[in-house]
Design a protein around this motif. Structure first.
Motif, short mmCIF file in Angstrom:
data_model
loop_
_atom_site.label_atom_id
_atom_site.label_comp_id
_atom_site.label_asym_id
_atom_site.label_seq_id
_atom_site.Cartn_x
_atom_site.Cartn_y
_atom_site.Cartn_z
N GLY A 1 0.81 -1.21 0.00
CA GLY A 1 0.00 0.00 0.00
C GLY A 1 0.84 1.26 0.00
N ALA A 2 1.95 1.21 0.76
CA ALA A 2 2.84 2.37 0.79
C ALA A 2 3.44 2.64 -0.59
N ARG B 1 22.95 5.29 13.23
CA ARG B 1 22.90 4.97 11.81
C ARG B 1 23.08 3.48 11.62
N GLY B 2 22.47 2.95 10.55
CA GLY B 2 22.66 1.55 10.28
C GLY B 2 21.70 1.01 9.24
N VAL B 3 21.83 -0.27 8.99
CA VAL B 3 20.94 -0.98 8.08
C VAL B 3 19.70 -1.41 8.86
N VAL B 4 18.52 -1.31 8.25
CA VAL B 4 17.29 -1.75 8.89
C VAL B 4 16.69 -2.91 8.10
N TRP B 5 15.82 -3.63 8.74
CA TRP B 5 15.14 -4.77 8.14
C TRP B 5 13.69 -4.38 7.89
N THR B 6 13.30 -4.30 6.62
CA THR B 6 11.91 -4.04 6.27
C THR B 6 11.22 -5.38 6.05
N ARG B 7 10.22 -5.67 6.87
CA ARG B 7 9.55 -6.97 6.82
C ARG B 7 8.05 -6.77 6.65
N ALA B 8 7.43 -7.53 5.74
CA ALA B 8 6.02 -7.36 5.45
C ALA B 8 5.12 -7.80 6.60
N ALA B 9 5.46 -8.91 7.25
CA ALA B 9 4.62 -9.44 8.32
C ALA B 9 4.96 -8.77 9.65
N ARG C 1 11.03 9.22 4.85
CA ARG C 1 10.04 8.52 5.66
C ARG C 1 10.34 8.72 7.14
N LEU C 2 9.35 9.18 7.90
CA LEU C 2 9.40 9.22 9.35
C LEU C 2 8.50 8.11 9.86
N GLY C 3 9.10 7.10 10.48
CA GLY C 3 8.32 5.96 10.93
C GLY C 3 8.71 5.52 12.33
N THR C 4 8.18 4.36 12.72
CA THR C 4 8.58 3.75 13.99
C THR C 4 9.18 2.38 13.67
N ILE D 1 13.90 -3.01 12.93
CA ILE D 1 12.96 -3.62 11.99
C ILE D 1 11.73 -2.74 11.83
N GLU D 2 11.27 -2.58 10.59
CA GLU D 2 10.07 -1.80 10.29
C GLU D 2 9.41 -2.41 9.06
N MET D 3 8.45 -1.70 8.42
CA MET D 3 7.61 -2.39 7.43
C MET D 3 7.54 -1.76 6.04
N GLU D 4 8.08 -0.57 5.81
CA GLU D 4 7.85 0.09 4.53
C GLU D 4 9.08 0.67 3.83
N LEU D 5 10.17 0.88 4.54
CA LEU D 5 11.23 1.73 4.00
C LEU D 5 11.89 1.16 2.75
N SER D 6 12.14 -0.14 2.70
CA SER D 6 12.84 -0.66 1.52
C SER D 6 12.04 -0.43 0.25
#
Length: 255
Positions: free
Chosen positions: A71-72, A151-159, A89-92, A180-185
């Protein structure tokens, strides 16, 4: 037949500022927009709520994209179609790396593409990376604000919730993944394929690594605590400051 608004988000097809902040929650888009000079709501359709205004003289868009990468991606694609060239993107996010506290900002340098949408668009080897100038602008703005940040690498996960399949969380933690978050990648992949400038600042609202979670002390996951709200308030201003820096000092149009 064309209309004056794009079909999914219903944002105006033309006339939007070139710099945007995107958030998940439609209510948060209104909160961020309230910080702007002369905020104006230009569309609200489904989870997509969009405002325009100015921050320190820089015209900006603030828009919400809801939860999850597919959706994003609809919003990101339509912002690009409408002429927006810089998106932060500003997220949590949940912390994975030790030493990252609740309410801290994680400035993403890149993302693991487990978003549930870009795998259907490009081979898995294609990277999801933030624009270097976006990373530097966010870091500079966070330092100026005195905001705790990493700073660093994040994990974007759908579930959002774990299922029955084994997760690579331990390997990612050992590799130093920050959060870990859900939309950035999804945003980062779209941006790199469209020649946009993109990045992300994520406010930590809990810990996801098992050895960092003290359920007895914290009561479990609760993103509605005061420390998170304070972090989001700081992060909103940091992200807007970074967008202003990208517009005025970092030469977004030179990418």
């Amino acid at each position: 037949m064309t209309t004056d608004h794009l079909p999914i988000s219903r944002i105006p097809r033309t006339g939007l500022p070139a710099h945007a902040v995107v958030v998940g929650d439609p209510a948060r888009s209104a909160e961020v927009a309230a910080l702007l000079t002369d905020p104006r709501e230009v569309s609200h359709h489904r989870e997509y709520r969009t405002f325009t205004g100015a921050w320190k003289g820089t015209p900006v868009v603030v828009s919400s994209h809801g939860v999850g990468g597919p959706g994003a991606m609809c919003l990101f694609q339509e912002l690009a179609e409408a002429g927006v060239g810089t998106i932060l993107r500003l997220g949590t996010a949940g912390a994975i790396r030790a030493g990252i506290g609740d309410g801290d900002l994680v400035i993403a340098e890149a993302a693991v593409r487990d978003d549930g949408v870009t795998q259907q668009l490009l081979p898995p080897e294609y990277p999801a990376f933030a624009a270097p100038e976006a990373v530097l602008a966010l870091q500079r703005a966070a330092r100026a604000a005195g905001a705790p940040h990493h700073r660093g690498v994040v994990w974007t996960r759908a579930a959002f919730q774990p299922g029955f399949l084994p997760l690579p969380g331990a390997a990612y933690a050992a590799a130093g993944i920050a959060a870990i978050e859900m939309e950035l990648s999804a945003l980062l992949v779209l941006a790199s394929t469209r020649g946009l400038v993109a990045g992300g600042a994520l406010v930590v609202d809990g810990a996801n690594a098992d050895d960092l979670v003290d359920v007895e002390a914290t009561g479990g996951y609760d993103p509605h605590r005061a420390v998170v709200a304070e972090g989001v308030a700081r992060g909103s201003r940091v992200t807007l400051d970074a967008l202003h820096l990208l517009a005025t000092e970092y030469g977004s149009d030179e990418k």
